[in-house]
Scaffold this active site. Sequence first.
Site, mmCIF file in Angstrom:
data_model
loop_
_atom_site.group_PDB
_atom_site.id
_atom_site.type_symbol
_atom_site.label_atom_id
_atom_site.label_comp_id
_atom_site.label_asym_id
_atom_site.label_seq_id
_atom_site.Cartn_x
_atom_site.Cartn_y
_atom_site.Cartn_z
ATOM 1 N N GLY A 197 0.818 -1.196 0.000
ATOM 2 C CA GLY A 197 0.000 0.000 0.000
ATOM 3 C C GLY A 197 0.854 1.249 0.000
ATOM 4 N N GLU B 229 5.753 -3.460 0.682
ATOM 5 C CA GLU B 229 5.778 -3.167 -0.757
ATOM 6 C C GLU B 229 4.953 -1.903 -0.917
ATOM 7 O OE1 GLU B 229 5.050 -2.249 -4.077
ATOM 8 O OE2 GLU B 229 3.573 -3.867 -4.204
ATOM 9 N N CYS C 171 1.392 0.650 -8.798
ATOM 10 C CA CYS C 171 2.555 1.286 -8.161
ATOM 11 C C CYS C 171 3.786 1.315 -9.061
ATOM 12 C CB CYS C 171 2.875 0.623 -6.826
ATOM 13 S SG CYS C 171 3.105 -1.148 -6.914
#
Length: 469
Positions: free
Chosen positions: A226, A246, A280
């Site tokens: 997140g 992560e 991401c």
Amino acid sequence: MQKDLLVDGTWKSSSESIEVFDPFKGKKIADVASAGREEVETVIAAGNSAASEMRRLSRMEIADGLRRMALGIETRKDEFTQTIIAESAKPLIYARGEVERAIATFSVAAGEAGRFCGEVVPVDTQPAGKGKRAWTRRVPRGLIYGLTPFNFPLNLVAHKVAPALAAGNSIIIKPSPRTPLTALLLGEVFLESGLPKGAFQVVPMDVKYLDAVYDDDCISMISFTGSAPVGWEIKQRAGKKVVALELGGNAPVIVDRTADHDISIDCNITGAFAYSGQVCISVQRIYIHSGIFADWTEQFVKKASEIKVGEPSHESTRLSVMIDEKAAARIEKWVNEAIDNGARALCGGSRNGSTYDATVLTDTDPEMRVVAEEAFAPVVVVEKFDDFRDAVAMANNSKYGLQAGVFSNDLGNVGYAVENMEYGGLIINDVPTFRVDNMPYGGIKDSGFGREGVRYAMEVMSEIRLIVQ
């Protein structure tokens, strides 16, 4: 639709609940039970008991269970695809791809479960070790707590569940409150796996109850995917627990003058705008050699302007709504702020409710939020460079370090990038959005630490035990 918690192999209701909405239609699609403090304690106790059961299973039993999960997803792939679309507004083409990747993730985990082991240690390299032999074993950590985001509601859950089980652990998943339905559907598949009933529990809950997770010594590890601010807070509060993070990214791409123009343009269109940039490792910054900048950018902007926008369930849709209007309004503010300070929009720059256009900016400044922060939106910055080393320096000028891409057929430039780019992953002649599910995936700097990718996550989710005889 009412959905319950998956606790110790049983569907449990709760006095608290979460409303789940279809981001495209703006309609409520489910009420999902949300665990309270007492239920969290029950879940932890069940997970701890299941961890002991998992330790006693053979490799074959664990591998068979994981294969059944892969088959269960395969059998229900259309249901998974439609659930992902309904709760995340992910376009059909990308939702299908996510389901296929989740099948692969569990299949890879089944294989790794059968061969994951330690190594022989040559202790007779010193006089004290003469006549002795040594080896290591990989020992499961026990009970793992995983927190997952909305943008990959199946495969990012799979990237915690599959390696945790393959390494012999049990795991509790707290899915994003925006997208819990996919994780709960995976829970249904798990119930047919034959693995201990409490080895995988799906427990949506309010973050106010996370103290119970931090304080309980039964939980040995927390794995979070997140945003960076939330991840670093978890690390600070986790105490002695092992933590894997992560976190966010701000992925750069360098396109030098030797690159294949058509390939680099097409790859960057997908890398920048797939799922409205809510990835991401979405391409956010592109640095293009000045000798090809004008032509490359013209073609790129043309293709960005032609991206099909529409309902996520349609075959042709490539860009739909963002996860909510708040997210779209945030990036609108960032882009307007950049334009007010001298940036130019080559295309896009407009919002309609939760939909934000595919947007290309130039003449930006490194301090602008669209350059320095994680945009997590369909916005990309294009700037020019003259010297490849300068481009590498510009790419490295970020607090994030997840993945980067370099398009070049110059071996000298590729070699320089390999040695000098400060990222957890470097993708040559493709975009940083590239990921397959067995590769070590993770970052440095504010992008976190630890690695996903089944075997590499299994290493983090287990401990080394040395035996000397």
